[in-house]
Write a protein that holds these residues in place. Structure first.
Motif, PDB file in Angstrom:
ATOM      1  N   TYR A  75       0.861  -1.188   0.000  1.00  0.00           N
ATOM      2  CA  TYR A  75       0.000   0.000   0.000  1.00  0.00           C
ATOM      3  C   TYR A  75       0.895   1.235   0.000  1.00  0.00           C
ATOM      4  O   TYR A  75       1.748   1.404   0.886  1.00  0.00           O
ATOM      5  N   ALA A  76       0.723   2.097  -0.985  1.00  0.00           N
ATOM      6  CA  ALA A  76       1.551   3.301  -1.121  1.00  0.00           C
ATOM      7  C   ALA A  76       0.651   4.498  -1.340  1.00  0.00           C
ATOM      8  O   ALA A  76      -0.385   4.406  -2.003  1.00  0.00           O
ATOM      9  N   VAL A  77       1.040   5.653  -0.796  1.00  0.00           N
ATOM     10  CA  VAL A  77       0.322   6.912  -0.962  1.00  0.00           C
ATOM     11  C   VAL A  77       1.283   7.928  -1.566  1.00  0.00           C
ATOM     12  O   VAL A  77       2.346   8.218  -0.989  1.00  0.00           O
ATOM     13  N   TYR A  78       0.905   8.467  -2.728  1.00  0.00           N
ATOM     14  CA  TYR A  78       1.746   9.443  -3.427  1.00  0.00           C
ATOM     15  C   TYR A  78       1.148  10.831  -3.273  1.00  0.00           C
ATOM     16  O   TYR A  78      -0.047  11.043  -3.504  1.00  0.00           O
ATOM     17  N   ASP A  79       1.991  11.785  -2.862  1.00  0.00           N
ATOM     18  CA  ASP A  79       1.595  13.182  -2.708  1.00  0.00           C
ATOM     19  C   ASP A  79       2.272  13.983  -3.820  1.00  0.00           C
ATOM     20  O   ASP A  79       3.491  14.198  -3.784  1.00  0.00           O
ATOM     21  N   PRO A  80       1.513  14.455  -4.823  1.00  0.00           N
ATOM     22  CA  PRO A  80       2.151  15.171  -5.941  1.00  0.00           C
ATOM     23  C   PRO A  80       2.631  16.568  -5.556  1.00  0.00           C
ATOM     24  O   PRO A  80       3.464  17.148  -6.272  1.00  0.00           O
ATOM     25  N   VAL A  81       2.123  17.115  -4.460  1.00  0.00           N
ATOM     26  CA  VAL A  81       2.568  18.442  -4.036  1.00  0.00           C
ATOM     27  C   VAL A  81       3.925  18.352  -3.342  1.00  0.00           C
ATOM     28  O   VAL A  81       4.848  19.114  -3.640  1.00  0.00           O
ATOM     29  N   ALA A  82       4.061  17.391  -2.433  1.00  0.00           N
ATOM     30  CA  ALA A  82       5.325  17.226  -1.708  1.00  0.00           C
ATOM     31  C   ALA A  82       6.332  16.378  -2.475  1.00  0.00           C
ATOM     32  O   ALA A  82       7.498  16.302  -2.066  1.00  0.00           O
ATOM     33  N   HIS A  83       5.912  15.738  -3.564  1.00  0.00           N
ATOM     34  CA  HIS A  83       6.777  14.840  -4.332  1.00  0.00           C
ATOM     35  C   HIS A  83       7.381  13.766  -3.434  1.00  0.00           C
ATOM     36  O   HIS A  83       8.581  13.449  -3.502  1.00  0.00           O
ATOM     37  N   ARG A  84       6.517  13.191  -2.598  1.00  0.00           N
ATOM     38  CA  ARG A  84       6.930  12.132  -1.691  1.00  0.00           C
ATOM     39  C   ARG A  84       5.946  10.979  -1.804  1.00  0.00           C
ATOM     40  O   ARG A  84       4.770  11.150  -2.175  1.00  0.00           O
ATOM     41  N   ILE A  85       6.408   9.786  -1.457  1.00  0.00           N
ATOM     42  CA  ILE A  85       5.564   8.603  -1.457  1.00  0.00           C
ATOM     43  C   ILE A  85       5.822   7.825  -0.176  1.00  0.00           C
ATOM     44  O   ILE A  85       6.977   7.646   0.248  1.00  0.00           O
ATOM     45  N   THR A  86       4.745   7.396   0.462  1.00  0.00           N
ATOM     46  CA  THR A  86       4.822   6.611   1.696  1.00  0.00           C
ATOM     47  C   THR A  86       4.368   5.195   1.391  1.00  0.00           C
ATOM     48  O   THR A  86       3.272   4.990   0.843  1.00  0.00           O
ATOM     49  N   ILE A  87       5.194   4.196   1.756  1.00  0.00           N
ATOM     50  CA  ILE A  87       4.945   2.803   1.380  1.00  0.00           C
ATOM     51  C   ILE A  87       4.961   1.935   2.624  1.00  0.00           C
ATOM     52  O   ILE A  87       5.859   2.045   3.474  1.00  0.00           O
ATOM     53  N   ALA A  88       3.968   1.047   2.724  1.00  0.00           N
ATOM     54  CA  ALA A  88       3.933   0.003   3.758  1.00  0.00           C
ATOM     55  C   ALA A  88       3.759  -1.334   3.049  1.00  0.00           C
ATOM     56  O   ALA A  88       2.997  -1.444   2.076  1.00  0.00           O
ATOM     57  N   ASN A  89       4.449  -2.353   3.565  1.00  0.00           N
ATOM     58  CA  ASN A  89       4.494  -3.643   2.878  1.00  0.00           C
ATOM     59  C   ASN A  89       4.076  -4.760   3.829  1.00  0.00           C
ATOM     60  O   ASN A  89       4.424  -4.754   5.010  1.00  0.00           O
ATOM     61  N   ALA A  90       3.320  -5.725   3.272  1.00  0.00           N
ATOM     62  CA  ALA A  90       2.912  -6.910   4.033  1.00  0.00           C
ATOM     63  C   ALA A  90       3.311  -8.153   3.249  1.00  0.00           C
ATOM     64  O   ALA A  90       2.480  -8.810   2.619  1.00  0.00           O
ATOM     65  N   GLY A  91       4.617  -8.471   3.271  1.00  0.00           N
ATOM     66  CA  GLY A  91       5.112  -9.685   2.645  1.00  0.00           C
ATOM     67  C   GLY A  91       5.091  -9.683   1.134  1.00  0.00           C
ATOM     68  O   GLY A  91       5.160 -10.757   0.521  1.00  0.00           O
ATOM     69  N   HIS A  92       5.016  -8.521   0.500  1.00  0.00           N
ATOM     70  CA  HIS A  92       4.901  -8.433  -0.959  1.00  0.00           C
ATOM     71  C   HIS A  92       6.271  -8.129  -1.571  1.00  0.00           C
ATOM     72  O   HIS A  92       7.137  -7.545  -0.916  1.00  0.00           O
ATOM     73  N   PRO A  93       6.487  -8.526  -2.844  1.00  0.00           N
ATOM     74  CA  PRO A  93       7.753  -8.159  -3.504  1.00  0.00           C
ATOM     75  C   PRO A  93       7.909  -6.647  -3.566  1.00  0.00           C
ATOM     76  O   PRO A  93       6.934  -5.915  -3.768  1.00  0.00           O
ATOM     77  N   PRO A  94       9.128  -6.149  -3.401  1.00  0.00           N
ATOM     78  CA  PRO A  94       9.341  -4.688  -3.358  1.00  0.00           C
ATOM     79  C   PRO A  94       9.093  -4.055  -4.717  1.00  0.00           C
ATOM     80  O   PRO A  94       9.317  -4.670  -5.761  1.00  0.00           O
ATOM     81  N   PRO A  95       8.642  -2.782  -4.753  1.00  0.00           N
ATOM     82  CA  PRO A  95       8.440  -2.096  -6.030  1.00  0.00           C
ATOM     83  C   PRO A  95       9.766  -1.686  -6.655  1.00  0.00           C
ATOM     84  O   PRO A  95      10.809  -1.640  -5.988  1.00  0.00           O
ATOM     85  N   VAL A  96       9.692  -1.372  -7.939  1.00  0.00           N
ATOM     86  CA  VAL A  96      10.868  -0.926  -8.684  1.00  0.00           C
ATOM     87  C   VAL A  96      10.592   0.483  -9.183  1.00  0.00           C
ATOM     88  O   VAL A  96       9.526   0.758  -9.753  1.00  0.00           O
TER      89      VAL A  96
END
Length: 711
Positions: free
Chosen positions: A455-476
């Motif tokens: 689950y990831a949340v992208y903020d286009p104003v701050a140009h930041r992304i917050t990611i939480a993972n539950a046993g899933h392969p990492p994003p690229v």
């Protein structure tokens, strides 16, 4: 006492009556030779080329075996002549083996044997007794064994089919030319499924025809001289049978179908039924040269099959009705199962389609693309899903998950988890909190409900992304310059384990970068482990980015297709969900943000701040509308807020205004009465704004509206 020896005349007569040593077992041996293209046709005892221009029967007249001497097996000659009519049949493209179909038909009882075409048989096809010559009990047993072996091979061929076309094709290839020279298969239109009531009227549609081509003109001339009709002739069609046939209530065809048992075309009722089925202007062989076999499934008749033999081979025997009944029964039951399987496949497709988003949203500052591939044609549903959920403040939540298994149960659990994730996202909970609640929901669904999720949340104003993972392969993450990196995120435990905490990490999301979320089916298979697949994916993304240059990102849709092209033949062990997000962001110069104290002067101050921002952006034409709407929304927020109210304006392709406060109560539009002093603010917002809405947050709510910036 010594048994008297037969005279030379009797000996010659028995030699002619006795079938050749190369009867059906040897014919089946010849026909059963493995073929690279059609192994199933060989098993059923049919020549693989039978439906493509000719058949081949390995048999020779008995007289040739006798001439070669006892104990020797005669090889099939290039041409064979029907002794009863003196007609030679040839097969196009096989000049050295022409006429073997007629020779085999003269050598196989019922399934093309001598029992009917031999002495005592009616050459016109009127239906010989099929009684073997006296003292030929061994030959009777051999013919019956051949018939049983044919039925076994044919039913195995029919049973191989999964869908409707495969089953009907299996029946045609198994029976032509071994059992008949031609076949027509009619099926109910539409076919009833399970216990549903069949449609009225009762209509049969010609589903498939198949035949053995015979092009020798002498054969047709001989048949015409004997008053017979050859189906198909030299043309490509079996017979110009009617495409549709409506079965009349009380008609001859209806009575034959209700009787269920196959019948010869020798009775007036059967001939009338065939005429009704094929059309009034069509001519069919009479006597025992045609069999009409109803196809009855588990609950009702679903069609009919017509088996036809030409004049160059013996007519059907009485025992051939049993063969036709067996073939019809296996075919009908297979069709019933195929129809049920087709309905289940349709339900699975619809379930999978409705579980996944029909289309992705197009939030401000990010572009999205997605792909989904099932594991296999026979496993159309799975537990993989993806989602993109717009959040307040022009943010967007990116979700990808994978429920264990490939079944309807996995798809149902996936649908429940996806709905839960959407609900939690609407509350604007942090990513780690969302995974925690998903874990609790999975435990409520059952003790063995396991899933991975990112689950990831992208903020286009701050140009930041917050990611939480539950046993899933990492994003690229693919950067604009072409560098691809695997993001370092906490691995976490799968959803459904229970009793574990989830961590979130906040990372930079530069403009022009592309984030790729995926399930393990893309990177893991029997041929490679998950980390090898992730490294191959990273290299593939970097190679694709090099093709567009360092200053341009590859198109999203083409990038998704290129990623899926990396899959090899053995890499499809699991279904695949893929979600790609291109970060465009919102420039800081296009954002204006203020805090307003909950005072009576707040609406006036909000109007002044909004007017200055519009002048700076060159949007003076929107000043009146924006001031009116901002004043109404801020006034409503100040009335219930206890903490400072936030006001934010964002300029993209539209002008977006967001007003936040700490009151969780969402505003509702209502129609004010003439005597009411208030209640018209949201009515004005609804009439003037292009879109508006309200979102509840963990600490309050946000009311927003949008106005077009262009003409």
């Amino acid at each position: 006492m010594t048994e008297p020896q037969p005279t030379s005349h009797e000996s010659r007569h028995k030699e002619r009556a006795r079938p050749s040593e190369q009867t059906l077992p040897h014919a089946l041996e010849e026909q059963g030779r493995p073929h690279a293209d059609t192994p199933a046709a060989a098993e059923a005892g049919a020549d693989p080329r039978a439906g493509q221009g000719g058949g081949e029967h390995a048999a020779a007249p008995a007289a040739q075996d006798t001439a070669r001497g006892p104990g020797r097996r005669g090889r099939p000659a290039g041409r064979a002549t029907d002794r009863s009519s003196g007609v030679t049949a040839s097969v196009p493209g096989q000049p050295e083996r022409a006429g073997r179909d007629a020779a085999a038909a003269a050598a196989v009882p019922g399934i093309g044997a001598t029992g009917v075409g031999g002495p005592g048989a009616d050459p016109s096809g009127g239906g010989g007794s099929g009684v073997p010559a006296s003292g030929d009990g061994v030959d009777v047993a051999r013919r019956e064994g051949d018939r049983l072996r044919f039925v076994g091979a044919a039913t195995r061929r029919i049973a191989r089919g999964i869908d409707l076309d495969e089953i009907v094709l299996g029946l045609c290839r198994a029976t032509v030319p071994t059992f008949s020279d031609a076949i027509l298969v009619h099926l109910r239109d539409p076919l009833p499924v399970g216990d549903e009531r069949p449609a009225t009227p009762f209509v049969l549609r010609l589903r498939r025809t198949d035949r053995l081509r015979l092009v020798d003109e002498a054969l047709s001339e001989s048949a015409e001289a004997e008053g017979l009709t050859v189906l198909g002739g030299a043309g490509p069609d079996l017979t110009p049978a009617s495409e549709l046939c409506e079965v009349r209530t009380g008609g001859e065809l209806n009575e034959v179908l209700r009787g269920v048992r196959p019948v010869f075309a020798e009775s007036p009722a059967a001939r009338a039924a065939l005429a009704e089925l094929l059309g009034p202007d069509r001519t069919v062989p009479g006597g025992r040269r045609a069999i009409l076999a109803p196809l009855r499934g588990r609950r009702r008749v679903i069609g009919a099959a017509v088996f036809v033999r030409g004049p160059e081979r013996p007519a059907f025997e009485a025992n051939d009705l049993l063969v036709a009944a067996q073939l019809a029964t296996h075919t009908a039951l297979g069709i019933d199962k195929a129809v049920l399987y087709g309905r289940e496949a349709y339900i699975a497709d619809e379930l999978q389609r409705t579980m996944l988003p029909d289309s992705l949203p197009q939030p401000t500052g990010v572009r999205l693309a997605s792909r989904y591939l099932p594991a296999a044609e026979t496993a159309r549903v799975g537990g993989d899903w993806y989602d993109a959920i717009p959040l307040p403040g022009s943010r967007v939540a990116l979700v990808v998950g994978d429920v264990m298994g490939h079944s309807m149960t996995s798809a149902a659990i996936m649908g429940q988890l996806r709905t839960t994730a959407q609900t939690l996202a609407g509350l604007d909970l942090p990513p780690a909190e969302v995974l925690h609640h998903l874990d609790e929901q999975a435990q409520r669904l059952g003790t063995d409900r396991m899933a991975t999720c990112l689950y990831a949340v992208y903020d286009p104003v701050a140009h930041r992304i917050t990611i939480a993972n539950a046993g899933h392969p990492p994003p690229v993450l693919l950067h604009l310059g072409g560098r691809a990196e695997v993001l370092r995120v906490p691995p976490g435990a799968p959803i459904g384990v229970g009793g574990v905490d989830f961590e979130a990490v906040e990372l930079d999301a530069p403009a022009g970068a592309t984030l790729l979320l995926y399930t393990d089916g893309l990177v893991e298979s029997r041929l490679r482990d998950v980390w090898t697949g992730i490294e191959q994916l990273r290299e593939r993304l970097a190679a694709t980015a090099q093709l567009t240059g360092p200053d341009h990102s590859p198109p999203l849709e083409a990038l998704c297709d290129d990623v899926l092209d990396m899959l090899g033949p053995g890499d499809r062990d699991d279904d695949i969900a893929l979600l790609a997000a291109r970060f465009d962001g919102i420039a800081p110069s296009d954002v204006a943000y203020w805090f307003l104290d909950p005072e009576e002067t707040a609406p006036g101050r909000a109007r002044r701040l909004a007017r200055r921002a519009l002048e700076r952006w060159g949007l003076e034409e929107l000043t009146d509308s924006v001031e009116l709407l901002v004043s109404e929304v801020v006034t409503n927020a100040v009335r219930y807020a206890e903490r400072p109210v936030t006001l934010r304006l964002l300029k993209t392709d539209v002008l977006r205004c967001e007003v936040g406060d700490d009151s969780p109560q969402l505003p509702r539009q209502r129609r004010a009465r003439e005597t009411d002093e208030g209640g018209r603010g949201l009515f004005l917002v609804n009439r003037l704004a292009r879109r508006w809405g309200a979102t509840r947050l963990s600490g309050g709510k946000v009311v927003w509206f949008e106005l077009p910036t262009g003409p």
